[in-house]
Design a protein around this motif. Structure first.
Motif, mmCIF file in Angstrom:
data_model
loop_
_atom_site.group_PDB
_atom_site.id
_atom_site.type_symbol
_atom_site.label_atom_id
_atom_site.label_comp_id
_atom_site.label_asym_id
_atom_site.label_seq_id
_atom_site.Cartn_x
_atom_site.Cartn_y
_atom_site.Cartn_z
ATOM 1 N N VAL A 111 -8.069 -1.554 4.800
ATOM 2 C CA VAL A 111 -8.919 -2.634 5.252
ATOM 3 C C VAL A 111 -10.254 -2.193 5.370
ATOM 4 N N VAL A 112 -10.666 -0.947 4.768
ATOM 5 C CA VAL A 112 -12.332 -0.513 4.919
ATOM 6 C C VAL A 112 -12.704 -0.323 3.193
ATOM 7 N N ASP A 113 -13.881 -0.427 3.067
ATOM 8 C CA ASP A 113 -14.347 -0.392 1.593
ATOM 9 C C ASP A 113 -14.113 1.068 0.951
ATOM 10 N N GLU A 114 -14.581 2.229 1.983
ATOM 11 C CA GLU A 114 -14.321 3.557 1.422
ATOM 12 C C GLU A 114 -13.587 4.292 2.305
ATOM 13 N N ALA A 119 -7.658 6.495 2.697
ATOM 14 C CA ALA A 119 -8.097 5.294 1.977
ATOM 15 C C ALA A 119 -7.449 3.970 3.032
ATOM 16 N N TYR A 139 0.864 -1.165 -0.027
ATOM 17 C CA TYR A 139 0.226 -0.033 0.175
ATOM 18 C C TYR A 139 1.032 1.132 0.111
#
Length: 251
Positions: free
Chosen positions: A179-182, A176, A11
């Motif tokens: 580990v989260v969608d948004e 961002a 990342y």
């Protein structure tokens, strides 16, 4: 400058690469290929042979690898992986760099060296003593000590950049979190926004750290900027590295 990026496919590595590649010749050491057209050495940063091959002909190394998440306690870090990647691979990288004659290293650190319970409300700077006790914070604290030891033992220039909330430019000032969608907004108790660190500002900070020529070990806070007057101080990075965040949130 010819730079080896350890963990360049992860990342943070993916955030750094585009900006760094405009100024430097990049090689990536990672188990998987990086995004973009960059030279790639497949391997682990705990493998001496892979490190030796990847460091050949390099001028500097940037360690940005991260351990994996726990399968049983998602999304918390896996304990064994955190120590292997955040500590052991930093040690192996710096020892291999010394053996290869590579005297400049940048370690991607984290403000997580401080207790995260009230971190966004605290006014911390580089003189504040780290106090994190969770596995991620502890391993990042230990990585800093490994960097200091290598600088003292080998005469290397080792620079730690403590980041907070690195994010792609196109979603800034939100974070961002992988580990989260948004993307999410980080806010203080009073509702004010804590801006994330844009990838382009991160790349500029790494380039500035690579040019540091006073030698030895040092640590800098590299975080997003706003006009609230409440953000974490980046005065040391400004004064010593000439770095300031170009993206500045005006709330």
């Amino acid at each position: 400058m010819r730079i080896l990026i350890i963990g360049g496919s992860g990342y943070v590595g993916t955030l750094m690469l585009p900006g760094l590649a405009t100024e430097h010749e990049i090689r990536v050491l990672d188990l998987v290929p990086p995004q973009g057209d960059h030279e790639h050495v497949a391997g682990s940063a705990t493998d001496p042979a892979a490190l030796a091959a990847a460091l050949e002909g390099m001028d500097a190394v940037v360690h940005g690898a991260m351990g994996r998440r726990s399968e049983s306690h998602w999304p918390h870090p896996d304990v064994a992986s955190a120590f292997e990647v955040n500590v052991a691979s930093v040690y192996a990288t710096l020892e291999a760099a010394h053996a290869a004659g590579v005297r400049r290293a940048v370690l991607i650190g984290s403000l997580s060296v401080f207790d995260e319970g009230q971190l966004i409300e605290r006014q911390v700077d580089e003189e504040t003593a780290p106090d994190a006790a969770d596995v991620y914070g502890v391993t990042k604290r230990l990585a800093e000590q490994v960097g200091r030891i290598a600088a003292e033992a080998h005469g290397m220039t080792v620079t730690v950049l403590r980041l907070a909330f690195p994010t792609p430019d196109d979603v800034w000032p939100r974070w961002a979190l992988p580990v989260v969608d948004e993307p999410i907004e980080i806010r203080r108790a009073d509702g004010s926004l804590v801006p994330a660190l844009a990838g382009s500002d991160l790349s500029a900070a790494v380039s500035a750290a690579l040019s540091r020529d006073d030698g030895g070990y040092d640590v800098f806070h590299i975080v997003g900027a706003d006009d609230s007057g409440r953000g974490w101080s980046t005065a040391k990075a400004r004064d010593a590295l000439g770095w300031v965040a170009r993206r500045r949130y005006q709330g």
